[in-house]
Structure formats: C-alpha cells, structure tokens
Design a protein around this motif. Structure first.
Motif, PDB file in Angstrom:
ATOM      1  N   ASP A 155      -1.243  -3.218  -4.897  1.00  0.00           N
ATOM      2  CA  ASP A 155      -1.426  -2.992  -6.326  1.00  0.00           C
ATOM      3  C   ASP A 155      -2.402  -1.848  -6.600  1.00  0.00           C
ATOM      4  OD1 ASP A 155       0.210  -5.224  -7.204  1.00  0.00           O
ATOM      5  OD2 ASP A 155      -1.378  -6.495  -6.390  1.00  0.00           O
ATOM      6  N   HIS A 172      -4.175   2.616  -9.534  1.00  0.00           N
ATOM      7  CA  HIS A 172      -3.200   1.544  -9.709  1.00  0.00           C
ATOM      8  C   HIS A 172      -1.859   2.121  -9.274  1.00  0.00           C
ATOM      9  CE1 HIS A 172      -1.160  -1.509 -12.590  1.00  0.00           C
ATOM     10  NE2 HIS A 172      -1.275  -1.996 -11.378  1.00  0.00           N
ATOM     11  N   LYS A 220      -4.017  -5.759  -2.514  1.00  0.00           N
ATOM     12  CA  LYS A 220      -3.000  -6.519  -3.230  1.00  0.00           C
ATOM     13  C   LYS A 220      -3.707  -7.655  -3.947  1.00  0.00           C
ATOM     14  CE  LYS A 220       1.513  -8.451  -2.662  1.00  0.00           C
ATOM     15  NZ  LYS A 220       2.718  -8.178  -1.905  1.00  0.00           N
ATOM     16  N   LYS A 243      -1.828 -12.512  -9.441  1.00  0.00           N
ATOM     17  CA  LYS A 243      -1.409 -11.739 -10.608  1.00  0.00           C
ATOM     18  C   LYS A 243      -1.229 -12.688 -11.778  1.00  0.00           C
ATOM     19  CE  LYS A 243       1.031  -7.903  -8.521  1.00  0.00           C
ATOM     20  NZ  LYS A 243       2.324  -7.269  -8.338  1.00  0.00           N
TER      21      LYS A 243
END
Length: 152
Positions: free
Chosen positions: A106, A100, A73, A77
């Motif tokens: 993620d 992905h 993760k 972001k």
C-alpha cells in the motif's frame, strides 16, 4: 500542458544539474540576457513546470549510511484510515518519503538510518508500531545514480 521550446528545455536541464544558478549565469551559458532568462524561469515557475528548488544533502556525510526502500502493506484496511497512517509515518524523522502506491504493498517509504542496526531499531520501534502496519519488505540501496527526468 505548456509548450516548451529548445531554450526552455535547456534551462530545465541546466537547473536540474544546479538549481542555484543565477538567471544571469544561466543566460550567459544559453546566449540570453539576464532579464530574458529570468522571464523564462518565471514563466516555467508560474506554469507549474518548476514546482520548487530544493537543497539536496549528502546523507552519508551527515552520518546516514543506509537507505532502504520499504514496502508496507496495511494489516487492517478499513479499520485504520490512510490519513492516520500517513500522518503517523510522516512524523518519523528517518522516513524521507511516503508514497501511496498500487500493487503488492500500500505504501513505499524511503527510510534513512545510520547503519543496519539503526534501521532495525527504526523498523521495530517506530514503523511496525504504527496504526495498521502489516507486512513489510525492505530493499537496501547498494548504490544510487541520479538520472535527469524526461525533459525532451
């Protein structure tokens, strides 16, 4: 989508088992001439059904006894671009695939290592130092069965 008949499906099943088969050998098995088999394989390749043939190595015989699926993760972001993370993680030789994905993580990585201490080294020194790397979850593969894809 391309229309596949029973012979096309048999060709795909046979190539999935052994992609090194010649068109002649494949044709003999399926009751086709070498040129007929070759034309069908060429048509399936041109249509994109057969994307490529690849070599599959025995990781254990090469000294890589541990395979781990790693969920990653991203911690920040927006601050780190996905492309930067993908480029950096793809440069790590032990990382075999980078996917992905949607969900809790993620990215899903397939990582090979010589043993668990080697995996820990790769995780701590290479993966966890990547730009944006945050939470991770490791799933060590205990056994693996290869299943043929849905050819119909």
């Amino acid at each position: 989508m391309i229309e596949l008949d029973a012979t096309d499906r048999e060709i795909l099943r046979a190539l999935t088992r052994d992609a090194t088969q010649s068109a002649g050998a494949l044709g003999r098995r399926l009751g086709l001439s070498q040129p007929q088999a070759w034309r069908r394989i060429a048509r399936l390749t041109e249509a994109g059904v057969i994307r490529r043939r690849r070599l599959v190595l025995d990781r254990e015989k090469l000294g890589f006894g541990v395979t781990v699926f790693l969920g990653v993760k991203l911690a920040t972001k927006g601050r780190v671009s996905l492309e930067d993370f993908e480029r950096a993680v793809s440069a790590i030789p032990e990382v075999q695939t980078v996917e992905h994905v949607l969900g809790l993580f993620d990215y899903r990585l397939k990582v090979v290592a010589r043993d668990l201490p080697d995996f820990e080294r790769v995780l701590r020194r290479r993966i966890m130092t990547l730009p944006g790397a945050g939470d991770v979850e490791a799933n060590v593969i205990l056994s693996e069965e290869r299943l043929q894809g849905p050819i119909g």
